[in-house]
Design a protein around this motif. Sequence first.
Motif, PDB file in Angstrom:
ATOM      1  N   HIS A 266       0.833  -1.212   0.000  1.00 45.99           N
ATOM      2  CA  HIS A 266       0.000   0.000   0.000  1.00 45.99           C
ATOM      3  C   HIS A 266       0.867   1.262   0.000  1.00 45.99           C
ATOM      4  CE1 HIS A 266      -3.388   2.617   0.933  1.00 45.99           C
ATOM      5  NE2 HIS A 266      -2.689   3.101   1.942  1.00 45.99           N
TER       6      HIS A 266
ATOM      7  N   PRO B 179      -5.365   2.932  -6.856  1.00 44.88           N
ATOM      8  CA  PRO B 179      -5.473   1.491  -6.639  1.00 44.88           C
ATOM      9  C   PRO B 179      -6.636   0.790  -7.343  1.00 44.88           C
ATOM     10  CG  PRO B 179      -6.123   2.677  -4.671  1.00 44.88           C
ATOM     11  CD  PRO B 179      -5.624   3.700  -5.647  1.00 44.88           C
ATOM     12  N   ARG B 180      -7.604   1.550  -7.850  1.00 43.23           N
ATOM     13  CA  ARG B 180      -8.741   0.917  -8.507  1.00 43.23           C
ATOM     14  C   ARG B 180      -8.310   0.160  -9.749  1.00 43.23           C
ATOM     15  NH1 ARG B 180     -14.215   4.302  -9.266  1.00 43.23           N
ATOM     16  NH2 ARG B 180     -14.189   3.346 -11.305  1.00 43.23           N
TER      17      ARG B 180
ATOM     18  N   ALA C  79      -3.906  -5.139  -9.936  1.00 50.16           N
ATOM     19  CA  ALA C  79      -3.469  -6.408  -9.368  1.00 50.16           C
ATOM     20  C   ALA C  79      -1.994  -6.221  -9.045  1.00 50.16           C
ATOM     21  CB  ALA C  79      -3.662  -7.548 -10.358  1.00 50.16           C
TER      22      ALA C  79
ATOM     23  N   ARG D  33      -5.835  -7.693  -2.468  1.00 49.05           N
ATOM     24  CA  ARG D  33      -6.028  -6.298  -2.064  1.00 49.05           C
ATOM     25  C   ARG D  33      -6.198  -6.170  -0.551  1.00 49.05           C
ATOM     26  NH1 ARG D  33      -7.723  -1.734  -4.793  1.00 49.05           N
ATOM     27  NH2 ARG D  33      -8.030  -2.976  -6.651  1.00 49.05           N
ATOM     28  N   THR D  34      -6.846  -7.130   0.071  1.00 51.46           N
ATOM     29  CA  THR D  34      -7.077  -7.082   1.516  1.00 51.46           C
ATOM     30  C   THR D  34      -5.783  -7.176   2.312  1.00 51.46           C
ATOM     31  OG1 THR D  34      -7.449  -9.476   1.565  1.00 51.46           O
ATOM     32  CG2 THR D  34      -9.397  -8.046   1.352  1.00 51.46           C
TER      33      THR D  34
ATOM     34  N   TRP E 158      -2.763  -5.667   1.121  1.00 48.64           N
ATOM     35  CA  TRP E 158      -1.812  -4.651   0.667  1.00 48.64           C
ATOM     36  C   TRP E 158      -1.214  -3.860   1.823  1.00 48.64           C
ATOM     37  CZ3 TRP E 158      -4.317  -2.016  -4.217  1.00 48.64           C
ATOM     38  CH2 TRP E 158      -4.333  -2.944  -5.268  1.00 48.64           C
TER      39      TRP E 158
END
Length: 92
Positions: free
Chosen positions: A45, A55-56, A59, A69-70, A72
């Motif tokens: 992150h 970030p949208r 990958a 993503r959970t 990062w």
Amino acid sequence: MPESGEIRAENKPAEPDTFHEVVGKAMQIVCNGSSQDLPLGASVHQLLLQLQIEPRGLAVAVNDALVPRTRWESNVLQDGDRVTVIRASQGG
């Protein structure tokens, strides 16, 4: 002479003024083929923030392993890691 327990201004350590000073020494990773300096303990992150990447639709893989993503914010990078950032695109 100051009383016991007093801190004199000239002996007070300077406040850290950058994230690098707070976290520690820098490490180097490779992101999409480019070297990047990050503070030790930086996460995926934090790398994306430093690179100013939205970030949208992304990958991210670290050393060829996909990072959900959970994870990062909790996935701490190590010196020498290879990070690949891929943006999903539409089209045909």
